[in-house]
Design a protein around this motif. Structure first.
Motif, PDB file in Angstrom:
ATOM      1  N   LYS A  78       7.651 -29.158  16.817  1.00  0.00           N
ATOM      2  CA  LYS A  78       7.738 -27.829  16.687  1.00  0.00           C
ATOM      3  C   LYS A  78       7.785 -27.474  15.187  1.00  0.00           C
ATOM      4  N   PRO A 193      16.805 -32.823  15.530  1.00  0.00           N
ATOM      5  CA  PRO A 193      17.645 -31.640  15.761  1.00  0.00           C
ATOM      6  C   PRO A 193      18.962 -31.940  16.199  1.00  0.00           C
ATOM      7  N   GLY A 195      21.204 -28.968  16.596  1.00  0.00           N
ATOM      8  CA  GLY A 195      21.723 -27.541  16.907  1.00  0.00           C
ATOM      9  C   GLY A 195      22.588 -26.830  15.817  1.00  0.00           C
ATOM     10  N   GLY A 196      22.201 -27.196  14.681  1.00  0.00           N
ATOM     11  CA  GLY A 196      22.944 -26.566  13.439  1.00  0.00           C
ATOM     12  C   GLY A 196      23.496 -27.527  12.570  1.00  0.00           C
ATOM     13  N   ASP A 200      19.197 -29.205   9.866  1.00  0.00           N
ATOM     14  CA  ASP A 200      18.523 -28.035  10.836  1.00  0.00           C
ATOM     15  C   ASP A 200      18.282 -26.924   9.894  1.00  0.00           C
ATOM     16  N   TYR A 201      19.414 -26.582   9.260  1.00  0.00           N
ATOM     17  CA  TYR A 201      19.074 -25.294   8.396  1.00  0.00           C
ATOM     18  C   TYR A 201      18.290 -25.459   7.330  1.00  0.00           C
ATOM     19  N   SER A 203      15.556 -27.626   7.324  1.00  0.00           N
ATOM     20  CA  SER A 203      14.139 -27.507   8.303  1.00  0.00           C
ATOM     21  C   SER A 203      13.723 -26.165   8.365  1.00  0.00           C
ATOM     22  N   TRP A 204      14.523 -25.457   9.053  1.00  0.00           N
ATOM     23  CA  TRP A 204      14.412 -23.949   9.455  1.00  0.00           C
ATOM     24  C   TRP A 204      14.008 -23.169   8.407  1.00  0.00           C
ATOM     25  N   LEU A 276      16.206 -17.052  10.355  1.00  0.00           N
ATOM     26  CA  LEU A 276      17.020 -17.908  10.997  1.00  0.00           C
ATOM     27  C   LEU A 276      17.864 -17.460  12.067  1.00  0.00           C
ATOM     28  N   THR A 278      17.712 -16.340  14.737  1.00  0.00           N
ATOM     29  CA  THR A 278      17.535 -16.453  16.071  1.00  0.00           C
ATOM     30  C   THR A 278      17.530 -17.945  16.295  1.00  0.00           C
ATOM     31  N   GLN A 279      17.784 -18.777  15.411  1.00  0.00           N
ATOM     32  CA  GLN A 279      17.747 -20.279  15.439  1.00  0.00           C
ATOM     33  C   GLN A 279      19.251 -20.890  15.195  1.00  0.00           C
ATOM     34  N   GLN A 280      19.963 -20.330  14.464  1.00  0.00           N
ATOM     35  CA  GLN A 280      21.202 -20.759  14.213  1.00  0.00           C
ATOM     36  C   GLN A 280      22.140 -20.717  15.215  1.00  0.00           C
TER      37      GLN A 280
END
Length: 384
Positions: A78, A193, A195-196, A200-201, A203-204, A276, A278-280
């Motif tokens: 992704k 990943p 989930g937070g 993750d942060y 990369s996002w 971010l 919508t992903q966090q």
């Protein structure tokens, strides 16, 4: 042992040797002999096949894949190449009260870069009309600093032809380079990943157009908060890469009653926060922030007679160490608290510059630490 692809000349020699061995006593390799020509053709075909197999092996792994195969490997994690982004902002013109400036009007900059108004407005009582504009072509070349002169592409009664940029809403960004795209992809393969988690942060954030570096500070503003620092080294090169805007949260992160849970960010910081939100994790409150500059000045002896080119190379070497090893104080780097920049790394970088023999850094005298939220950047270099 790695396979050595044979060169075309070696293949031609091998085919010629095979032909000669199969026809003892005959001179089958004369310049215009049919067998000699057919041997060269066969060697050429074999060389093409080796090349194709070499290309297939290159595409079969993510770290050497190219073009659409690189994109395919990245999409499995992704990760997608960041597209070019057009500059968006506002511009103002003076004119007679109530005169209207419509959307869709072409605007030009002094170097020929073209823009279009995307909103309409009427001249107010102060004699100024301000409208939104967007560069016609995506990319960093369209970015305008406040005050940049813009000219209307058509005459409008009651409004001056020359106006100026008032503010930037979205910075212009070039399409992501292949090297940066590959680096993000490999980082995604190396970190799963969660989930937070910290990775993750980061990369996002790195997937946001314009962002080149990112760091996370867990609980930076208290329990349940995440502070994310970003840099826009290319898109905001005019400002030494520091994001332009104000720190805060996304307006799309509502609390009770639909009111945002914190002060809403603006500018580049808002772009990151909105990307971010919508992903966090829904329980985290993300603050998108710009680092503050920890300006580090150097005093150096032994090079008082050095040339301008040597001094420029020294400044570039120090800046490169700060770029690679520097991080805002209080953040995490690879799961550990950001460490000071080692003075030994700076000494090594300067020593690699030709013509710097005998230099001594007299200030600073130790490793370079930064306070919470401050990112080390080069100030001045004084030669004594």
């Amino acid at each position: 042992m790695p396979f050595q692809r044979p060169a075309l000349s070696d293949l031609r020699k091998e085919v010629a040797a095979d032909i000669s061995a199969a026809l003892p006593g005959a001179d089958a390799l004369l310049r215009y002999s049919n067998l000699g020509i057919m041997g060269d053709v066969q060697a050429g075909l074999a060389h093409l096949h080796y090349g194709y197999l070499d290309w297939i092996s290159q595409q079969s792994v993510p770290w050497s894949a190219t073009d659409e195969y690189l994109a395919a490997w990245a999409s499995m994690r992704k990760v997608y190449r960041k597209a070019a982004q057009a500059w968006v902002g506002t511009a103002s013109w003076s004119g007679a009260t109530t005169k209207n400036l419509s959307a869709g009007v072409t605007v030009s900059r002094g170097d020929g870069v073209m823009y279009t108004t995307t909103s309409s407005g009427a001249v107010g009582a102060n004699g100024i009309v301000t409208v939104a504009i967007q560069c016609n072509d995506p990319g960093a070349a369209g970015t305008c600093a406040p005050g940049t002169v813009l000219t209307l592409g058509q005459s409008i009664s009651g409004i001056s032809s020359n106006g100026s940029v008032a503010s930037t809403t979205t910075v212009g960004v070039d399409i992501e380079s292949v090297d940066d795209f590959r680096a993000r992809m490999l980082a995604a393969y190396q970190s799963q990943p969660q989930g937070g988690a910290q990775d993750d942060y980061v990369s996002w954030a790195m997937a946001v157009p314009g962002v080149t570096r990112a760091w996370e500070a867990p609980n930076g503003f208290g329990p349940g908060t995440v502070v994310l620092y970003t840099m826009f080294d290319n898109a905001e090169a005019t400002y030494n890469g520091f994001p332009q805007g104000t720190n805060g949260v996304s307006q799309n992160d509502p609390g009770p009653g639909g009111v945002p849970r914190g002060v809403v960010a603006t500018g580049d910081q808002l772009t990151v926060a909105n990307a971010l939100v919508t992903q966090q994790p829904v329980t985290s409150l993300l603050y998108s922030c710009a680092p503050l500059a920890n300006t580090v000045n150097f005093v150096m002896s032994g090079l008082s007679s050095s040339s301008t080119s040597v001094r420029s190379a020294i400044a570039a070497a120090i800046s490169d160490v700060f770029f690679r090893n520097g991080a805002p104080g209080g953040t995490l780097v690879n799961g550990k608290t950001a460490q000071p920049v080692d003075l030994s790394d700076i000494n090594s970088a300067i020593a690699a510059v030709s013509g710097t023999e005998g230099f001594v850094i007299t200030s600073p005298t130790g490793n370079i630490s930064s306070a919470t939220g401050y990112l080390p950047v080069l100030g001045t270099v004084t030669y004594v």
